[in-house]
Design an enzyme around this catalytic site. Structure first.
Site, PDB file in Angstrom:
ATOM      1  N   ASP A   1       0.813  -1.231  -0.055  1.00 48.57           N
ATOM      2  CA  ASP A   1      -0.052   0.032  -0.055  1.00 48.57           C
ATOM      3  C   ASP A   1       0.950   1.328   0.081  1.00 48.57           C
ATOM      4  O   ASP A   1       1.658   1.562   0.857  1.00 48.57           O
ATOM      5  CB  ASP A   1      -0.934   0.131   1.189  1.00 48.57           C
ATOM      6  CG  ASP A   1      -1.786   1.075   1.376  1.00 48.57           C
ATOM      7  OD1 ASP A   1      -1.856   1.977   0.537  1.00 48.57           O
ATOM      8  OD2 ASP A   1      -2.944   1.106   2.094  1.00 48.57           O
TER       9      ASP A   1
ATOM     10  N   ASN B   1       3.372   3.238 -10.276  1.00 51.67           N
ATOM     11  CA  ASN B   1       2.454   3.322 -11.373  1.00 51.67           C
ATOM     12  C   ASN B   1       1.033   3.301 -10.474  1.00 51.67           C
ATOM     13  O   ASN B   1       0.105   4.029 -11.082  1.00 51.67           O
ATOM     14  CB  ASN B   1       1.962   1.797 -11.954  1.00 51.67           C
ATOM     15  CG  ASN B   1       0.683   1.604 -12.624  1.00 51.67           C
ATOM     16  OD1 ASN B   1       0.493   2.298 -13.642  1.00 51.67           O
ATOM     17  ND2 ASN B   1       0.005   0.742 -12.140  1.00 51.67           N
TER      18      ASN B   1
ATOM     19  N   SER C   1       3.347   9.095 -14.862  1.00 51.97           N
ATOM     20  CA  SER C   1       2.516  10.480 -14.225  1.00 51.97           C
ATOM     21  C   SER C   1       1.500  10.237 -15.284  1.00 51.97           C
ATOM     22  O   SER C   1       0.582   9.538 -15.353  1.00 51.97           O
ATOM     23  CB  SER C   1       3.571  11.540 -14.619  1.00 51.97           C
ATOM     24  OG  SER C   1       2.718  12.856 -14.330  1.00 51.97           O
TER      25      SER C   1
ATOM     26  N   TYR D   1      -5.767  16.212  -8.902  1.00 52.41           N
ATOM     27  CA  TYR D   1      -5.021  15.040  -9.811  1.00 52.41           C
ATOM     28  C   TYR D   1      -3.969  15.499 -10.626  1.00 52.41           C
ATOM     29  O   TYR D   1      -2.828  15.240 -10.421  1.00 52.41           O
ATOM     30  CB  TYR D   1      -6.037  14.315 -10.566  1.00 52.41           C
ATOM     31  CG  TYR D   1      -5.503  13.291 -11.578  1.00 52.41           C
ATOM     32  CD1 TYR D   1      -5.069  12.110 -11.167  1.00 52.41           C
ATOM     33  CD2 TYR D   1      -5.320  13.484 -12.901  1.00 52.41           C
ATOM     34  CE1 TYR D   1      -4.633  11.138 -11.562  1.00 52.41           C
ATOM     35  CE2 TYR D   1      -4.822  12.697 -13.672  1.00 52.41           C
ATOM     36  CZ  TYR D   1      -4.238  11.340 -13.103  1.00 52.41           C
ATOM     37  OH  TYR D   1      -3.618  10.314 -13.817  1.00 52.41           O
TER      38      TYR D   1
ATOM     39  N   LYS E   1       0.111  15.172 -10.255  1.00 43.72           N
ATOM     40  CA  LYS E   1       1.016  14.742 -11.347  1.00 43.72           C
ATOM     41  C   LYS E   1       2.255  15.610 -11.762  1.00 43.72           C
ATOM     42  O   LYS E   1       3.189  15.285 -11.916  1.00 43.72           O
ATOM     43  CB  LYS E   1       0.313  14.273 -12.331  1.00 43.72           C
ATOM     44  CG  LYS E   1      -0.872  13.008 -12.291  1.00 43.72           C
ATOM     45  CD  LYS E   1       0.090  11.986 -11.922  1.00 43.72           C
ATOM     46  CE  LYS E   1      -0.778  10.414 -11.884  1.00 43.72           C
ATOM     47  NZ  LYS E   1      -0.016   9.220 -11.522  1.00 43.72           N
TER      48      LYS E   1
END
Length: 290
Positions: free
Chosen positions: A58, A85, A136, A151, A155
């Site tokens: 995790d 990922n 990313s 989000y 990134k």
């Protein structure tokens, strides 16, 4: 035999990447947050006669990362390639997105990769070699769409830290690549911390109608999403090719967007985005929510 540790392998890009490395005979540590979510990965690996190690990891938990990485090192002695990922997506207004959901995005998409990087770098430095691939997103290189700020911020931050990291670890023989895929058919926006689905905005949320409009647009974009296997191939290529640029877009939509945005300002981009979105899902709600 290359030892590869990949996070977020229960579906999508992570699953396809794990299988792609296993097909060429690498030792693959396909990490998942919940072992019960690895059914599809194991089924496909068995069908192809592939061998995979599936540790529990995790990325939001320090102890889980340390245990998973430590277990791999104890059993196999090295991690040559790290593929970060695992990620989640949440849409919501900067003002009203629940604080725990906003934090979860940053915790998973930014601090998660940093945890795994910090765990594997000592071994890579000691051997004088290694590759870190941070998966990313195009969202980290383009202007953020309405309700996609957290989000995109996660990134963008991952890309910026990848730049600094690359310069810091290059003297130790370690490469860093930040892949930036466009739209691909993954489950990223349906999964969250502990598998929880994102909460829905209340009717009292002043942005509820606009958020619903944005969600419809993103759903239409997802209809044309690419095969995650393309991103897996890009990961393998990045690992194999020392000349891979630090920032590498994946997919025609990503390449096209970045070519345009090389000269465009936000003020030029926003009307074009709104025009495209409205052509797909109708007029954007006004300030009164209708």
């Amino acid at each position: 035999m290359t030892s590869v540790l990949i996070t977020g392998c229960s579906s999508g890009i992570g699953l396809e990447t794990a299988l792609a490395f296993a097909r060429r005979g690498d030792r693959v540590h396909a990490c998942v947050r919940d072992p019960e979510s690895a059914g599809e990965l194991l089924r496909r690996a068995t069908a192809e006669g592939l061998t995979l190690d599936v540790p529990r990891l995790d990325v939001t938990d320090d102890a889980s990362v340390a245990a998973a990485v430590g277990g791999v090192l104890e059993r196999h002695g090295a991690i040559d390639v790290l593929v970060n990922n695992a990620g989640i997506d949440r849409t919501g207004a900067v003002e009203t997105m629940p604080q725990d959901e906003a934090r979860a995005v940053l915790e998973t998409n930014l601090w998660g990769p940093l945890r795994t990087v910090r765990a594997v770098l000592p071994g890579m430095r000691a051997r004088g070699s290694g590759v870190v691939v941070n998966v990313s997103s195009l969202a980290g290189r383009t202007f953020a769409v309405p309700h996609g700020g957290f989000y995109a911020a996660s990134k963008a931050a991952l890309g910026t830290l990848s730049e600094a990291l690359s310069a810091e670890v290059a003297p130790f023989g370690i490469r860093v690549v930040c892949l930036e895929p466009g739209s691909y058919a993954s489950r990223i926006n349906r999964e969250g911390t502990a598998g929880a689905a994102p909460s829905q905005p209340s009717a009292a949320d002043p942005y509820a109608a606009d958020l619903a409009w944005t969600a419809r647009f993103l759903a239409r974009v997802q209809e044309g999403a690419g095969d995650c296997g393309e991103v897996a191939e890009a990961v393998l290529s990045a690992v194999d090719d020392p000349g891979t640029p630090l920032h590498t877009p994946v997919g025609k939509d990503a390449e096209t967007a970045l070519q345009y945005l090389g000269t465009a300002s936000y003020e030029q981009w926003l009307p074009l985005f709104l025009q495209q979105a409205q052509s797909l899902v109708g007029p954007r709600p006004g300030a009164d929510g209708v």
